[in-house]
Design a protein around this motif. Structure first.
Motif, short mmCIF file in Angstrom:
data_model
loop_
_atom_site.label_atom_id
_atom_site.label_comp_id
_atom_site.label_asym_id
_atom_site.label_seq_id
_atom_site.Cartn_x
_atom_site.Cartn_y
_atom_site.Cartn_z
N UNK A 149 0.85 -1.19 0.00
CA UNK A 149 0.00 0.00 0.00
C UNK A 149 0.89 1.25 0.00
N UNK A 150 0.29 2.40 -0.38
CA UNK A 150 1.05 3.65 -0.38
C UNK A 150 1.58 3.97 1.02
N UNK A 151 0.76 3.70 2.04
CA UNK A 151 1.19 3.97 3.42
C UNK A 151 2.42 3.14 3.79
N UNK A 152 2.51 1.93 3.23
CA UNK A 152 3.66 1.07 3.51
C UNK A 152 4.90 1.56 2.78
N UNK A 153 4.70 2.12 1.57
CA UNK A 153 5.84 2.72 0.88
C UNK A 153 6.31 3.98 1.61
N UNK A 154 5.38 4.73 2.18
CA UNK A 154 5.77 5.91 2.96
C UNK A 154 6.61 5.53 4.17
N UNK A 155 6.41 4.33 4.69
CA UNK A 155 7.17 3.85 5.86
C UNK A 155 8.33 2.94 5.46
N UNK A 156 8.57 2.81 4.16
CA UNK A 156 9.52 1.80 3.68
C UNK A 156 10.94 2.02 4.18
N UNK A 157 11.39 3.28 4.25
CA UNK A 157 12.74 3.53 4.77
C UNK A 157 12.83 3.20 6.26
N UNK A 158 11.80 3.57 6.99
CA UNK A 158 11.77 3.26 8.43
C UNK A 158 11.82 1.75 8.65
N UNK A 159 10.99 1.01 7.89
CA UNK A 159 10.99 -0.45 8.02
C UNK A 159 12.37 -1.03 7.70
N UNK A 160 12.97 -0.58 6.62
CA UNK A 160 14.24 -1.16 6.17
C UNK A 160 15.35 -0.90 7.19
N UNK A 161 15.36 0.28 7.80
CA UNK A 161 16.38 0.53 8.83
C UNK A 161 16.19 -0.40 10.02
N UNK A 162 14.94 -0.65 10.41
CA UNK A 162 14.66 -1.54 11.54
C UNK A 162 15.10 -2.97 11.21
N UNK A 163 14.75 -3.43 10.00
CA UNK A 163 15.04 -4.82 9.63
C UNK A 163 16.55 -5.05 9.53
N UNK A 164 17.27 -4.09 8.96
CA UNK A 164 18.73 -4.24 8.84
C UNK A 164 19.40 -4.19 10.21
N UNK A 212 17.29 3.35 14.83
CA UNK A 212 17.75 2.25 13.99
C UNK A 212 18.67 2.73 12.85
N UNK A 213 19.16 3.95 12.92
CA UNK A 213 20.19 4.39 11.98
C UNK A 213 21.41 4.86 12.77
N UNK A 214 22.58 4.57 12.21
CA UNK A 214 23.82 5.09 12.81
C UNK A 214 23.94 6.57 12.50
N UNK A 215 23.73 6.91 11.23
CA UNK A 215 23.60 8.31 10.82
C UNK A 215 23.05 8.34 9.40
N UNK A 216 22.65 9.52 8.96
CA UNK A 216 22.09 9.68 7.62
C UNK A 216 22.71 10.91 6.96
N UNK A 217 23.03 10.78 5.68
CA UNK A 217 23.51 11.91 4.87
C UNK A 217 22.52 12.09 3.72
N UNK A 218 22.04 13.32 3.53
CA UNK A 218 21.13 13.62 2.43
C UNK A 218 21.70 14.79 1.63
N UNK A 219 21.39 14.81 0.34
CA UNK A 219 21.82 15.92 -0.50
C UNK A 219 20.63 16.44 -1.31
N UNK A 220 20.74 17.69 -1.73
CA UNK A 220 19.73 18.33 -2.57
C UNK A 220 20.14 19.76 -2.87
N UNK A 221 19.26 20.52 -3.50
CA UNK A 221 19.51 21.94 -3.72
C UNK A 221 19.01 22.76 -2.54
N UNK A 222 17.77 22.47 -2.11
CA UNK A 222 17.12 23.27 -1.07
C UNK A 222 16.90 22.47 0.20
#
Length: 555
Positions: A149-164, A212-222
């Motif tokens: 479901x769309x709601x599960x895709x919205x939580x997909x990063x959260x789930x994957x960090x927990x599972x790993x 469930x993350x050690x750290x996160x790096x994100x990039x973008x313009x804004x």
């Protein structure tokens, strides 16, 4: 000599296939020294963000094959054991959104899903992990197979960090590259609210208060701060191009350029390279455009080109020029002439507010790489004020090409230049012929105000900006003229223009003569004569819809 990695953003491929690589691995040291849980690095497009993120992935990722060989000859392995021990230690989630530039929400959502599913597929073994519950395995499998479901895709990063984290016993690193590319597409194509809602939910679950993350790096313009994408995230550190931290890792420094030219035995071309591709300032570091540099060297020609002109990044300038008002156009002309403008800078601007205030637009042009900071200060109210200019000859060329594109509508660029030159030659017949054709091919001139035609002529006169100083709405004599072209060489003629909107076709000739008379009576030529220029062509131009009339003095 090593090949240039044009179009290659995979760090491993660059090293293994022996492409030329400018060593940016000390970025790893700075991130580890920083210690922040979530870091957002905002830089213009094509400044090496994706290569750097790929480099971080290969350094930190725990894989069956040891990746340390990729780094053994690079700077990070000379920094000591405390940094080397982090190599290959973590599971790493790496997603780039840099290619998601679609015109509909449905296609954008489909491509984001595909990125998520591809990353889930890299960790297919989690579906059999004895450390996950059956429900967790089921959710993982549904997302991996594209039936969630769309709601599960919205939580997909959260789930994957927990599972790993559960599977490895080590919290993963999350790398998200060019997170705001689909947001810009949403703004341009009318699905802004939908993409903002998805990205907000997707990221907040993954990085806000996530143990469930050690750290996160994100990039973008804004930063997209006002969108509440990062609201309440007290563990977020944002580093824009105004900050000194991380300033040398995106783009090439002058020392790196000198070495690169020496490596390719092209040291004599340094001044050309500097004129065309230098000029950016990140923090206090002088930076060259890396995309243009590698294309220039690969081209094996000493004739520089505007390589950035052929990237999608220039949609930014296209949109700015299309939607600009007269004041913005005047400032763009001042910038193209090599002048400096001063504007309030807001690094928290959002796409939908870009045109609400002029300073938002110039803030955006700065963050997108189309302007540089010459000086920054705080005014008496605590706001950031910057003196801005165009970085280099390449970007000046980009502005000019986009202006020509906006104006052309099927008119050959050489015809445009011929039309403008006819003004400084006093050749009314040629001007009328080409301008008539241009108006017929240009959409929606009906019921346009005088300011529209003013802006239109202001834009097209910039085609001669190397030879003429373009001035708009300036005081001279006993009033303010609409537009003038002052030659940089005094033996050439100057031009003064005054515009009037007619109320009917029958009124066109009368209004053109009235505009010319206004130039004469108010003595708009006073300041030009003071410069020692003797010959001045004066034009009164009247408009209605797609028709016009022009009157000229006898210079």
């Amino acid at each position: 000599m090593k090949k240039m990695p044009i179009g290659i953003s995979n760090f491993k491929e660059i090293i293994e296939k022996n492409y030329y690589y400018v060593d940016k691995t000390l970025l790893i040291k700075e991130i580890l020294d920083d210690g922040s849980k979530v870091i957002l690095l905002t830089r213009p497009r094509r400044f090496g963000k994706t290569i750097n993120m790929s480099m971080l992935k290969y350094y930190f990722e725990n894989t069956k094959k040891d990746n340390s060989y990729l780094f053994k000859d690079l700077k990070i392995f000379s920094q000591g054991e405390m940094y080397i021990k982090n190599q290959g230690k973590y599971p790493v989630i790496f997603i780039t959104l840099k290619d998601i530039k679609n015109s509909t929400w449905e296609m954008t959502y489909s491509k984001i899903k595909a990125c998520i599913e591809e990353e889930y597929d890299r960790f297919a073994f989690l579906a059999e992990s004895d450390r996950l519950t059956e429900i967790e395995k089921e959710i993982f499998s549904k997302i991996r197979r594209g039936i969630a479901k769309e709601s599960e895709y919205e939580n997909s990063l959260k789930y994957l960090t927990e599972y790993l984290d559960k599977h490895y016993g080590v919290a993963p690193i999350l790398l998200l590259d060019e997170y705001d590319v689909p947001i810009q597409s949403g703004y341009v194509n009318g699905f802004y609210d939908k993409i903002i809602e998805f990205i907000r939910n997707w990221l907040s679950g993954a990085v806000k208060d996530n143990n469930h993350i050690s750290f996160s790096i994100m990039t973008g313009i804004l930063r997209i701060g006002k969108e509440s994408i990062f609201s309440g995230m007290n563990n977020l550190k944002v580093r824009t191009l105004l900050d000194n931290q991380y300033s040398e890792y995106f783009g090439f420094t002058e020392d790196e350029i000198v070495k690169m030219l020496r490596d390719y035995q092209r040291e004599k071309e340094f001044e050309v390279v500097k004129e065309w591709y230098n000029g950016y300032v990140f923090g206090e570091t002088q930076i060259y455009n890396p995309w243009s540099i590698i294309n220039y060297i690969d081209n094996k020609s000493s004739n520089p080109q505007a390589y950035w002109l052929h990237t999608s990044s220039n949609d930014v300038i296209h949109d700015v020029i299309k939607n600009s008002n007269t004041r913005i156009q005047e400032n763009l002309i001042r910038l193209m002439e090599g002048s400096v403008i001063e504007e309030l800078i807001d690094t928290n601007i959002i796409y939908k507010d870009i045109y609400k205030e002029d300073n938002y637009l110039f803030s955006f042009l700065l963050l997108a790489g189309y302007l540089k900071v010459n000086e920054v200060r705080q005014n008496e109210f605590g706001f950031t004020v910057a003196r801005l200019s165009i970085p280099n000859k390449e970007i000046r060329t980009v502005y000019r090409q986009e202006i020509m594109t906006q104006i052309s509508n099927g008119i050959n660029p050489m015809e445009q230049i011929k039309m403008v030159k006819s003004l400084v030659l006093g050749d009314v017949d040629t001007f009328e012929k080409i301008f008539t054709s241009l108006l017929l091919k240009t959409t929606s001139f009906h019921d346009s105000p005088e300011s529209f035609y003013h802006g239109f002529m202001l834009g097209i006169t910039t085609l001669l900006i190397d030879s003429y100083i373009i001035k708009s709405n300036r005081e001279s004599g006993y009033g303010r003229f609409d537009l003038s072209m002052v030659p940089r060489e005094k033996d050439k003629p100057a031009v003064i223009m005054e515009f009037k909107k007619a109320n009917s076709k029958e009124e066109l000739d009368e209004k053109a003569k009235e505009a010319l008379l206004q130039i004469e009576e108010k003595q708009y030529e006073t300041d030009i004569y003071d410069l020692g220029i003797d010959k001045i062509y004066k034009y009164g131009i009247s408009f209605i819809g797609k028709e016009f009339s022009i009157s000229r003095n006898k210079a």
